[in-house]
Design a protein around this motif. Structure first.
Motif, PDB file in Angstrom:
ATOM      1  N   PHE A   1      -3.934   6.029  -1.028  1.00  0.00           N
ATOM      2  CA  PHE A   1      -3.646   5.452   0.609  1.00  0.00           C
ATOM      3  C   PHE A   1      -3.979   6.025   1.638  1.00  0.00           C
ATOM      4  O   PHE A   1      -3.958   5.913   2.267  1.00  0.00           O
ATOM      5  CB  PHE A   1      -3.570   3.536   0.319  1.00  0.00           C
ATOM      6  CG  PHE A   1      -3.869   3.488  -0.764  1.00  0.00           C
ATOM      7  CD1 PHE A   1      -4.950   3.581  -1.321  1.00  0.00           C
ATOM      8  CD2 PHE A   1      -3.678   2.027  -0.965  1.00  0.00           C
ATOM      9  CE1 PHE A   1      -6.121   2.667  -2.355  1.00  0.00           C
ATOM     10  CE2 PHE A   1      -4.351   1.317  -2.503  1.00  0.00           C
ATOM     11  CZ  PHE A   1      -5.670   1.534  -2.521  1.00  0.00           C
ATOM     12  N   ASN A   2      -2.205   5.966   1.650  1.00  0.00           N
ATOM     13  CA  ASN A   2      -1.881   6.694   3.245  1.00  0.00           C
ATOM     14  C   ASN A   2      -2.003   8.759   3.946  1.00  0.00           C
ATOM     15  O   ASN A   2      -1.424   8.819   4.378  1.00  0.00           O
ATOM     16  CB  ASN A   2      -0.244   6.159   3.082  1.00  0.00           C
ATOM     17  CG  ASN A   2       0.095   4.929   2.859  1.00  0.00           C
ATOM     18  OD1 ASN A   2      -1.095   4.016   3.344  1.00  0.00           O
ATOM     19  ND2 ASN A   2       0.812   4.443   1.967  1.00  0.00           N
ATOM     20  N   GLU A   3      -2.883   8.718   2.452  1.00  0.00           N
ATOM     21  CA  GLU A   3      -3.111  10.572   2.488  1.00  0.00           C
ATOM     22  C   GLU A   3      -4.094  10.628   3.911  1.00  0.00           C
ATOM     23  O   GLU A   3      -5.285   9.739   4.182  1.00  0.00           O
ATOM     24  CB  GLU A   3      -3.791  11.160   1.741  1.00  0.00           C
ATOM     25  CG  GLU A   3      -2.604  11.394   0.645  1.00  0.00           C
ATOM     26  CD  GLU A   3      -3.533  12.463  -0.599  1.00  0.00           C
ATOM     27  OE1 GLU A   3      -4.308  12.541  -0.700  1.00  0.00           O
ATOM     28  OE2 GLU A   3      -2.395  12.148  -2.086  1.00  0.00           O
ATOM     29  N   ARG A   4      -3.361  11.128   4.852  1.00  0.00           N
ATOM     30  CA  ARG A   4      -4.642  11.623   5.830  1.00  0.00           C
ATOM     31  C   ARG A   4      -5.356  12.515   5.818  1.00  0.00           C
ATOM     32  O   ARG A   4      -5.413  13.871   5.457  1.00  0.00           O
ATOM     33  CB  ARG A   4      -3.320  11.357   7.137  1.00  0.00           C
ATOM     34  CG  ARG A   4      -2.802  11.077   7.567  1.00  0.00           C
ATOM     35  CD  ARG A   4      -2.902  10.808   9.418  1.00  0.00           C
ATOM     36  NE  ARG A   4      -3.217  10.179   9.995  1.00  0.00           N
ATOM     37  CZ  ARG A   4      -3.272   9.293  10.550  1.00  0.00           C
ATOM     38  NH1 ARG A   4      -2.468   7.767   9.690  1.00  0.00           N
ATOM     39  NH2 ARG A   4      -4.108   8.732  11.045  1.00  0.00           N
TER      40      ARG A   4
ATOM     41  N   THR B   1      -7.734  10.113  10.242  1.00  0.00           N
ATOM     42  CA  THR B   1      -7.271   8.429   9.286  1.00  0.00           C
ATOM     43  C   THR B   1      -6.720   8.583   8.287  1.00  0.00           C
ATOM     44  O   THR B   1      -7.236   9.386   7.682  1.00  0.00           O
ATOM     45  CB  THR B   1      -9.018   8.208   9.465  1.00  0.00           C
ATOM     46  OG1 THR B   1      -8.520   6.373   9.005  1.00  0.00           O
ATOM     47  CG2 THR B   1      -9.420   8.977   8.393  1.00  0.00           C
ATOM     48  N   THR B   2      -6.898   7.204   7.384  1.00  0.00           N
ATOM     49  CA  THR B   2      -6.262   7.393   5.981  1.00  0.00           C
ATOM     50  C   THR B   2      -7.200   6.806   4.822  1.00  0.00           C
ATOM     51  O   THR B   2      -8.877   6.482   5.357  1.00  0.00           O
ATOM     52  CB  THR B   2      -5.000   6.020   5.673  1.00  0.00           C
ATOM     53  OG1 THR B   2      -6.163   5.585   6.230  1.00  0.00           O
ATOM     54  CG2 THR B   2      -4.144   6.015   6.802  1.00  0.00           C
ATOM     55  N   ASN B   3      -7.434   7.642   4.138  1.00  0.00           N
ATOM     56  CA  ASN B   3      -7.710   7.022   2.807  1.00  0.00           C
ATOM     57  C   ASN B   3      -8.454   5.786   2.938  1.00  0.00           C
ATOM     58  O   ASN B   3      -9.354   6.007   2.216  1.00  0.00           O
ATOM     59  CB  ASN B   3      -7.804   7.680   1.621  1.00  0.00           C
ATOM     60  CG  ASN B   3      -7.646   9.127   1.320  1.00  0.00           C
ATOM     61  OD1 ASN B   3      -8.782   9.605   2.196  1.00  0.00           O
ATOM     62  ND2 ASN B   3      -6.731   9.248   0.690  1.00  0.00           N
ATOM     63  N   THR B   4      -7.849   4.975   3.211  1.00  0.00           N
ATOM     64  CA  THR B   4      -7.937   3.550   3.340  1.00  0.00           C
ATOM     65  C   THR B   4      -9.315   2.938   4.276  1.00  0.00           C
ATOM     66  O   THR B   4     -10.603   2.570   3.654  1.00  0.00           O
ATOM     67  CB  THR B   4      -6.945   2.757   3.944  1.00  0.00           C
ATOM     68  OG1 THR B   4      -5.136   3.039   3.333  1.00  0.00           O
ATOM     69  CG2 THR B   4      -6.748   1.195   3.712  1.00  0.00           C
TER      70      THR B   4
ATOM     71  N   THR C   1      -0.205   6.940  -3.070  1.00  0.00           N
ATOM     72  CA  THR C   1       0.546   7.269  -1.292  1.00  0.00           C
ATOM     73  C   THR C   1      -1.214   7.837  -0.946  1.00  0.00           C
ATOM     74  O   THR C   1      -1.128   8.570  -0.481  1.00  0.00           O
ATOM     75  CB  THR C   1       1.125   8.444  -2.424  1.00  0.00           C
ATOM     76  OG1 THR C   1       0.916   8.650  -3.537  1.00  0.00           O
ATOM     77  CG2 THR C   1       2.659   8.814  -2.130  1.00  0.00           C
TER      78      THR C   1
ATOM     79  N   THR D   1       0.657  -1.095   0.390  1.00  0.00           N
ATOM     80  CA  THR D   1       0.177   0.087  -0.228  1.00  0.00           C
ATOM     81  C   THR D   1       0.488   1.130   0.074  1.00  0.00           C
ATOM     82  O   THR D   1       0.600   2.789   0.017  1.00  0.00           O
ATOM     83  CB  THR D   1      -0.891   0.143   1.332  1.00  0.00           C
ATOM     84  OG1 THR D   1      -0.031  -0.642   2.743  1.00  0.00           O
ATOM     85  CG2 THR D   1      -2.322  -0.596   1.326  1.00  0.00           C
ATOM     86  N   ASP D   2       1.922   0.901   0.316  1.00  0.00           N
ATOM     87  CA  ASP D   2       3.116   2.353   0.124  1.00  0.00           C
ATOM     88  C   ASP D   2       3.590   2.762  -0.499  1.00  0.00           C
ATOM     89  O   ASP D   2       3.579   3.922  -0.806  1.00  0.00           O
ATOM     90  CB  ASP D   2       3.852   1.845   1.376  1.00  0.00           C
ATOM     91  CG  ASP D   2       5.246   0.608   0.210  1.00  0.00           C
ATOM     92  OD1 ASP D   2       4.257  -0.387   0.373  1.00  0.00           O
ATOM     93  OD2 ASP D   2       6.373   0.479   1.374  1.00  0.00           O
TER      94      ASP D   2
ATOM     95  N   THR E   1      -3.820  -4.835   6.067  1.00  0.00           N
ATOM     96  CA  THR E   1      -2.011  -4.708   5.142  1.00  0.00           C
ATOM     97  C   THR E   1      -1.201  -5.582   5.001  1.00  0.00           C
ATOM     98  O   THR E   1      -0.338  -6.017   4.500  1.00  0.00           O
ATOM     99  CB  THR E   1      -0.873  -3.258   5.243  1.00  0.00           C
ATOM    100  OG1 THR E   1      -0.718  -3.466   7.314  1.00  0.00           O
ATOM    101  CG2 THR E   1      -1.509  -2.255   5.674  1.00  0.00           C
TER     102      THR E   1
END
Lengths: 259, 487, 395
Positions: free
Chosen positions: C222-225, C234-237, C220, C216-217, C309
């Motif tokens: 996915f990990n944007e808060r 929280t993250t976009n995930t 980007t 997932t890294d 993950t």
């Protein structure tokens, strides 16, 4: 004193009231019948008397003891045995084993007796076996004692269910459509059997039956249920002449009986 | 010669017909040849794993062959006793792996007999059966391991001599656990009951993996089960010296080099103990089956409503089944802990419950003989056959063997596909295949087979009931004249 | 969600009105219902957390294992953690809800606990991993739009798992129809075990891996808060999981209530015999039920993989049991119930995971007990679940 007395028994299933405040009496050593159109609540009433359903209201007294809401096995122990409309034998067991199951409450065999095979175990098993054989003689299944129940012809299965019920040595025997599916000859033989149950063992008999030849032929007292209510009771003659009964059957007869 | 003499002892036949004796002679010859071959195969041989995993199962099933013979029962018992108490121990002394295998088989057989009481007799699917095993194992483990703080603080460590008492307590504790679990859940329907017992088994496992501290003060932790690390240093019962000496003499007489006679004696002792418990379990189960209790269980299994209406106390009988089944596992748990000198939550996971269930299913639900055979098949498959296949593949790789016809060089067999590591695969497949092709097992109980046939043959659509609804009372019957009696 | 479309009157309305009606019936109403469930589940768990935090912050109860170290104010901790707890609970709750649908649909139709459903879910997680890895190998993971990545992962997982579930049904359950209940259940346990090791062996051969971490890294997005409030982010995930789950739940609702096949499935679940007399192909409906349930399970596997993950061949068992618990909690056989049950169970899990570490005598190791405890308690006291109906056996 009445053998069984039901007072104001009521049972609901969701919005449907299957049995509505029925009062019912059974005198000892009589042959009784409950009749009524389909869905009149006859089998439900049986299930209430044998503890398979618990009544929402009312009480049932048997032999001077309140049996309302007791578990089916307790009611059996109190002395009510039954058969089922859609035969419920233990299909994979033999004829004799089926009856031995019926005799369960008459056996007093503890766990240590069973595991250690104490002499008393053998004695009890032997007497139980003998009693069951006598019963099979009575219903005429002696020569099929070791056959597997599900392999029996239909009529024999009905007999076996009666023998199994008799094995618990009841005071009251409930028969749910015992001659359903029988031809006239078989029905006559069945009627003779029911009479013999009463005459020889002194057991009170109550049956649900659609075959009017059977009902009128052996019942001493008939009760008619319709829509969960008792609409008539009395001797066969009285019931046959009762206008409400005629209405219940004929009034809807043309419309409902052949749906 | 021996057969003749035995024959005259057993069956009172003045002139034994040689034709009748033929199967017996064959069976004895079979046992003798298999045993001889098993003795003589060379451990250093390339194909040893293959031969061993063919011959040993052949030897272990020989009691079943003898059971199938038409000879006097006492003679059967004698022959089986000779195999179990003379031939097997000698083989085991020579190669302790066999002794370990047969001990494991007996442990699982006893538990499977217990589970069979619950599943096969009473028809209650228990997916958390291993919990009762855990109760027995931790009962002995907690009181003898020094990793437990309560024992450390109070000094209440159980003396090894108390093993026999605890064996009995293990039975009681497991039975009580069975009743406590059963009381609330037994009114649930079959599949729900299965899932709840699964949940219960997992709860027990999670509890024993976490009861390593039950104190709120971090400085004075109270450790009961030592958590996931498990309890080490569990002891077994003390063995009298003469037993150890006896084994020493025996190995000397047989010319077997024994380095640690005491350990060997323990192994032999546990084998005999486990075999004994297994025999008792089988006897108790058989007697229960063939009694009013067994009939009541069958009745409940076939038709709960009818059984109750016939006066059978459903809940009490089910509780009895749970308690009886659990008690066998409890006894085995105590022995297991003592034998392994170590218990950890890993031994009580869901897969263990399924393993025991697989034994019952492969052998035949409700059939005691079948269940014991099931234990032989499944345990050997798991502990010997799969392992030996791995060994065999490795040794074949070493000599660069190529499978003929398909021309597959065994060296290309991937490392990842080592048979011993795919037990779930094998058992999963085994369960599916058994359910589809032979749900009543290898040695089915007659009654169970009948039940399954009846159920499988049934049409989904209950036509009879639909027709019955149409049929109704005829008014003419009611209003007509006197019923005609036909004769 | 038991809306029945009114066919007779819809013909007389204008197309626009009909569309509006359709939107209201099949989109807006289900979405509102799901939000209501989120609200109910979140509200009840918040209340529970606050009460427990308040009650246990002092030692008045005298129960040693429920004692919190003196320096910790449990109530303050609960208040501080509540938003994250709820967010976590909703996320995992939606995943459980989607898995639970598979259990509940099959149970509704066949009265059978599909024990192997947990492994279908696991396969979904593994497929999601494969898709990501292959995209990465083709250098497309970071260049493709994240939305396409997600749709690809979920779509492929749904297709494969739907097919797999159908195959499993054909091979391992269909020959056993009509057998005593326990026979197919044991077969399902067999399938579950088989699949676990099959996937393990397959991935060991394929990539020589057991753990399958999602890359997932590499994406980007996915990990944007996202910052929801002060200190709550929280993250976009998380957002992806929640939105995908809602889309699937609404889609299923439409499928079951508005399409002809859905009606067929409902008919079969009520009465197989009658349904077949009415000309419904019962076997086809059962196959479709497995397919849809399996597809949902596969999608849930991807969502679970995105959340944790990391997937392994062994991840199915515990989430599977929890989802089954959710189905039972909501009332097994009841689709709406499965959603409510899933959300409630997810919330409960978040609650236990948040609170257990504060108790030295307990700790996180116990966090899985709660699901089993809930399962047992529900079955004991309300076996029909929160939204189920009582069914009597006919004698």
């Amino acid at each position: 004193m009445a053998l069984l007395e039901a007072k104001g028994v009521l049972k609901r299933f969701g919005g449907l009231t299957a049995v509505q405040k029925v009062d019912y009496l059974i005198e000892p050593r009589t042959i009784n019948a409950i009749i009524g159109p389909n869905g009149a609540g006859k089998t439900t009433f049986f299930n209430l008397m044998t503890g398979i359903y618990v009544p929402d209201e009312g009480t049932i007294t048997f032999d001077g003891k309140n049996i309302t809401g007791l578990k089916p096995n307790k009611i059996n122990n109190a002395g009510i045995a039954r058969t089922f409309q859609n035969i419920r034998l233990f299909g994979a067991m033999t004829v004799i084993e089926n009856c031995l199951v019926g005799m369960h409450r008459r056996l007093h065999i503890s766990l240590p007796q069973t595991i250690l095979r104490l002499p008393s175990f053998a004695v009890q098993e032997r007497t139980a076996q003998q009693r069951v054989e006598a019963l099979l003689d009575f219903v005429g299944l002696r020569d099929k004692a070791n056959e597997v129940a599900k392999n029996l012809p239909y009529g024999d299965q009905r007999r076996l269910e009666i023998a199994r019920a008799l094995a618990s040595e009841p005071k009251l025997l409930l028969l749910d459509e015992p001659t359903a599916g029988m031809n006239p000859q078989e029905s006559v033989a069945a009627m003779q059997l029911f009479r013999a149950v009463r005459d020889e063992f002194g057991i009170t008999v109550l049956l649900i039956e659609h075959d009017m030849r059977v009902v009128m032929g052996i019942s001493e007292y008939i009760t008619v249920l319709d829509y969960g209510q008792k609409i008539a009771e009395g001797s066969p003659e009285e019931v046959r002449r009762n206008p409400r009964v005629i209405e219940a059957y004929l009034g809807r007869g043309s419309a409902a009986s052949h749906v | 010669m021996a057969t003749n003499a035995l024959f005259q002892n057993g069956a009172p036949q003045s002139q034994p017909n040689w034709r009748e004796a033929l199967p017996t002679l064959f069976a004895l010859g079979y046992v003798a040849i298999v045993y001889f071959l098993l003795h003589s195969i060379d451990r250093s041989m390339l194909l040893f794993p293959l031969w061993s995993s063919i011959l040993f199962p052949m030897f272990v099933i020989s009691p079943f062959i003898i059971l199938g013979l038409k000879i006097d029962g006492r003679l059967k018992v004698l022959l089986i006793a000779i195999i179990g108490l003379v031939l097997m121990p000698i083989l085991g002394l020579e190669d302790t792996f066999y002794l370990e295998l047969i001990t494991q088989i007996a442990i699982f057989a006893a538990m499977a007999i217990g589970l069979n009481v619950v599943v096969g007799f009473a028809g209650l699917l228990d997916l958390g059966y291993v919990a009762f095993f855990a109760v027995g194992a931790y009962l002995w483990g907690v009181f003898t391991s020094n990793a437990n703080t309560i024992v450390q603080i109070s000094g209440a460590q159980a003396a090894p001599e108390l093993f026999w008492l605890f064996l009995f307590l293990g039975v009681i504790a497991a039975a009580i656990t069975g009743i406590l679990l059963g009381l609330p859940v037994l009114r649930l329907r079959g599949d729900y009951l299965a899932i709840v017992t699964l949940g219960f088994g997992e709860i027990i496992r999670i509890l024993v993996s976490n009861l390593s501290n039950i104190s709120s003060n971090r400085r004075t932790p109270i450790n009961i089960t030592n958590g996931a690390q498990g309890l080490p240093g569990i002891v077994g019962p003390p063995l009298p010296d003469f037993l150890v000496e006896g084994v020493a003499n025996l190995t000397a007489a047989l010319g077997i080099p024994a380095t640690n006679v005491r350990a060997l004696t323990y192994q032999l002792f546990y084998y005999v103990l486990v075999l004994g418990v297994c025999a008792i379990a089988a006897l108790v189960a058989a007697r229960l089956d063939n009694s009013p209790i067994g009939r009541a269980w069958t009745a409940i299994r076939e038709d709960e409503v009818a059984a109750q209406a016939m006066g059978i106390p459903k809940v009490r009988m089910k509780l009895l089944a749970f308690a009886m089944g659990a008690s066998f596992a409890g006894a085995m748990g105590v022995i297991f802990a003592a034998k392994n000198t170590f218990v950890s939550p890993e031994s009580f996971s869901f897969i263990q419950s399924i393993f025991i269930l697989a034994i019952v299913i492969v052998g035949g639900m409700g059939s005691i003989r079948g269940v014991i055979l099931g234990a032989v098949i499944v345990t050997l498959l798991n502990l010997q056959v799969l392992k030996n296949f791995s060994l065999l593949i490795n040794s074949l790789k070493n000599i660069d063997w190529v499978i003929p016809i398909i021309n597959f060089p065994i060296r290309d067999w991937p490392q990842q596909l080592e048979p011993a590591r795919y037990e779930r695969f094998v058992f999963g497949l085994l369960l599916i295949i058994m359910m589809i092709f032979r749900p009543s097992g290898v040695l089915p109980a007659k009654r169970r087979q009948l039940e399954l046939q009846a159920a499988m043959g049934k049409e989904e659509i209950p036509e009879a009931e639909i027709i019955a609804d149409v049929e109704t009372i005829k008014p003419e019957d009611l209003l007509g004249n006197q019923p005609k009696e036909q004769s | 969600m038991t809306a029945v479309p009114n066919i007779a009157s819809s013909t007389q309305r204008s197309p626009l009105e009909a569309l509006g009606n359709w939107l209201l019936q099949y989109i807006l109403r289900p979405v509102l219902q799901i939000l209501l469930f989120v609200f109910i589940a979140g509200g009840s768990i918040s209340l529970l957390a606050l009460v427990v935090g308040f009650v246990l912050q002092t030692d008045w109860h005298g129960i040693d294992i429920l004692r919190v170290p003196a320096r910790i104010n449990l109530f303050e901790q609960v208040v501080r953690q509540l938003p994250n707890m709820l967010l976590d609970g909703i996320t995992i709750g939606f995943v459980y809800a989607v898995i639970a649908l598979g259990y509940t649909m099959v149970y509704g139709v066949l009265k059978f606990i599909n024990f192997a459903h947990s492994e279908i879910f696991m396969v979904g997680g593994v497929v999601g991993y494969e898709v990501m890895i292959r995209l990465r190998a083709a250098d497309m993971l970071s260049s493709l739009s994240p939305l396409v990545v997600i749709v690809l992962m979920i779509g492929v997982a749904m297709v494969i798992c739907g097919t797999l579930a159908t195959v499993v049904e054909r091979v391992a359950y269909k020959p056993l129809r009509g057998a005593p209940r326990l026979v197919p259940l044991i077969s399902a346990i067999g399938v579950s075990f088989f699949l676990t090791d099959f996937v393990r062996g397959f991935q060991a051969l394929n990539r020589n891996v057991f753990n399958m971490p999602y890359p997932t890294d590499q994406v980007t997005f996915f990990n944007e808060r996202i910052v929801l409030a002060q200190g709550v982010s929280t993250t976009n995930t998380t957002l992806i999981i929640i939105v995908s789950a809602i889309v699937m739940l609404v889609g299923l609702n439409y499928f079951v209530n508005a399409t002809k096949i859905g009606k067929g499935i409902r008919a079969v679940s009520q009465d197989q015999a009658t349904a077949s007399l009415m000309g419904i192909n019962v076997n086809l409906m059962i196959t479709i039920t497995f397919m849809v349930g399996g597809a949902l399970g596969g999608a849930a596997g991807v969502l679970y993989g995105l959340k944790t993950t990391n997937v392994t061949p062994y991840i199915g068992f515990i989430p599977g049991l929890k989802a089954f618990t959710a189905a039972v909690l909501g009332g097994i056989g009841n689709i709406t119930g499965a959603m409510l049950g899933g959300l409630l169970l997810g919330m409960l899990e978040a609650f236990f995971s948040a609170l257990l570490p504060y108790f030295p005598a307990l700790g996180l190791g116990y966090s899985d007990i709660f699901a089993f405890a809930v399962l047992i308690l529900v079955l004991l006291f309300r076996p029909t679940g929160l939204l189920g109906k009582k069914v009597d056996e006919k004698v």
